[in-house]
Scaffold this active site. Structure first.
Site, short mmCIF file in Angstrom:
data_model
loop_
_atom_site.label_atom_id
_atom_site.label_comp_id
_atom_site.label_asym_id
_atom_site.label_seq_id
_atom_site.Cartn_x
_atom_site.Cartn_y
_atom_site.Cartn_z
N TYR A 140 18.21 -38.26 -39.27
CA TYR A 140 16.77 -38.14 -39.53
C TYR A 140 15.92 -38.74 -38.42
O TYR A 140 14.79 -38.29 -38.19
CB TYR A 140 16.43 -38.88 -40.83
CG TYR A 140 16.46 -38.07 -42.10
CD1 TYR A 140 17.13 -36.86 -42.19
CD2 TYR A 140 15.80 -38.53 -43.24
CE1 TYR A 140 17.16 -36.14 -43.36
CE2 TYR A 140 15.82 -37.82 -44.43
CZ TYR A 140 16.51 -36.62 -44.48
OH TYR A 140 16.54 -35.92 -45.66
N ASP A 145 23.77 -27.96 -48.16
CA ASP A 145 23.47 -29.39 -48.26
C ASP A 145 24.57 -30.11 -49.04
O ASP A 145 24.34 -31.12 -49.69
CB ASP A 145 22.11 -29.65 -48.91
CG ASP A 145 21.41 -30.89 -48.35
OD1 ASP A 145 22.00 -31.56 -47.48
OD2 ASP A 145 20.29 -31.18 -48.80
#
Length: 390
Positions: free
Chosen positions: A134, A285
């Site tokens: 991230y 995911d």
């Protein structure tokens, strides 16, 4: 079944375009022949024979976004998901996976991600991964994104770099361009994907930063690869516009609500809008946490992604009026093209023998990964070292 030669007869082949009934000879990990007439095999040859009796056969699914080391950590250390075992992917028809880091790119890092990818590879499927996570600066092994992509075979890009999300490091335009240039140049040097796989959050800025990056640089549009774009209906509309400029967008097969589109809904809309057919992919995911946050950013509930949502999405659409040859590229060939996996995504001679067989109810019947049956007639054949055998 570990014999080097395998013959699959009477398969209704979608390559992903429909070829009709064909007979496929596999040697080692590759397809060596696709025949209209079943061959006569010398009895002295040790060949595994599987008769599919007209069942549909397509390329194995490519899951371009999975948390193979486990995701989570957003509601404390006890919320860290354990690593995902190989059968979770192969039982869902996934024969190639790309692992990545998300919110937790600190206690988990690129070294552990790379090691997990190598473990899945050793157990029989194909696994790649991204540098980073991230946040910026990105997690790397060599000290740079460019170095990781150039020097480490299984690292093919950088991601999932978060934008428009309260959990991101709030990257600026210049910071995004710097990372994208590192990935792109490394891709040019190696022939790898060299993309920036971008996590999209719920933020109001949406894809604004990506549009600015494309407007203010010479970096090709294909380098910017936004995912989770179906999490908001408006965001999906934005993303669809980017496909006209050359971006490949990724939708996630997670549960939808009134404000989002499911992966199946996204594919329906994409086809209705007659957008570039190669510029949409679907990922799971898998292994990642799917948290729900309140207005203050507090996690109020959490579920876990699973690769099983990919064949479930495919089955949902096949149960309607959609044909397999129209749908299969979103799960196979498109990802192979974006990720520059030249031996993946197609049923063809000299390609890897990664195959998915569907039964007459659109469910996973059999799965071959790199020339070995991992699922055969609904029964799991290969488990990871620490998976329980029942």
């Amino acid at each position: 079944m570990n014999k080097a030669l395998k013959l699959i007869i009477n398969a209704d082949v979608y390559a992903p375009e429909r070829l009709g009934i064909r007979h496929i000879l596999v040697a080692g990990e590759r397809i060596v022949a696709i025949l209209e007439q079943a061959p006569n095999i010398d009895d002295r040859l040790d060949v595994d024979l599987v008769d599919l009796q007209g069942l549909r056969l397509m390329p194995g699914l490519i899951d371009g976004h999975a948390h193979i080391t486990g995701g989570g950590g957003e509601s404390g250390p006890e919320s860290r998901v354990p690593p995902v075992p190989i059968s979770n992917f192969t039982s869902a028809g996934v024969t190639t996976v790309v692992g990545l880091l998300g919110t937790d790119d600190l206690t988990r890092n690129t070294k552990t991600l790379l090691t997990q990818a190598r473990g899945l590879q050793a157990e029989g499927m194909t696994a790649y991964c991204y540098a980073g996570g991230y946040h910026l600066p990105p997690q790397t092994v060599t000290g740079s994104v460019r170095g990781d992509i150039v020097f480490i075979d299984q690292i093919i890009g950088v991601g999932e770099l978060a934008i428009s999300d309260h959990r991101s490091s709030q990257p600026t335009l210049n910071e995004l361009l710097r990372v994208a240039s590192e990935a792109h140049v490394a891709g040019v040097m190696t022939g790898k994907a060299g993309i920036v796989h971008l996590h999209l959050g719920d933020g109001e800025r949406g894809l604004q930063l990506v549009r600015e990056a494309m407007e203010h640089s010479e970096i090709p549009a294909r380098v910017f690869n936004p995912t989770h774009v179906n999490r908001k209906k408006q965001l999906f509309d934005e993303a669809c516009e980017l496909t006209k400029l050359g971006c490949c967008i990724d939708v996630t097969a997670f549960p939808a609500d009134d404000n989002s589109w499911s992966a199946a809904d996204s594919i329906r809309l994409y086809l209705e809008r007659d957008l570039p057919p190669a510029n949409l992919t679907v990922s799971s995911d898998g292994g990642g946490c799917l948290p729900d946050f309140d207005a203050d950013g507090e996690c109020i509930s959490m579920s876990i992604g699973s690769a099983s949502t990919l064949p479930a999405t495919l089955a949902e659409l096949l149960s309607e009026s959609y044909s397999l040859d129209a749908l299969a590229p979103f799960f196979t060939a498109n990802a192979a093209m974006l990720l520059r996996l030249r031996n993946k995504g197609r049923v063809d001679v000299d390609k890897d023998a990664d195959l998915l067989v569907l039964d007459d109810k659109h469910q996973v019947h059999s799965v071959m990964a790199r020339g070995h049956w991992h699922v055969l007639d609904g029964q799991q054949q290969v488990l990871g070292m620490f998976e329980e055998r029942h």
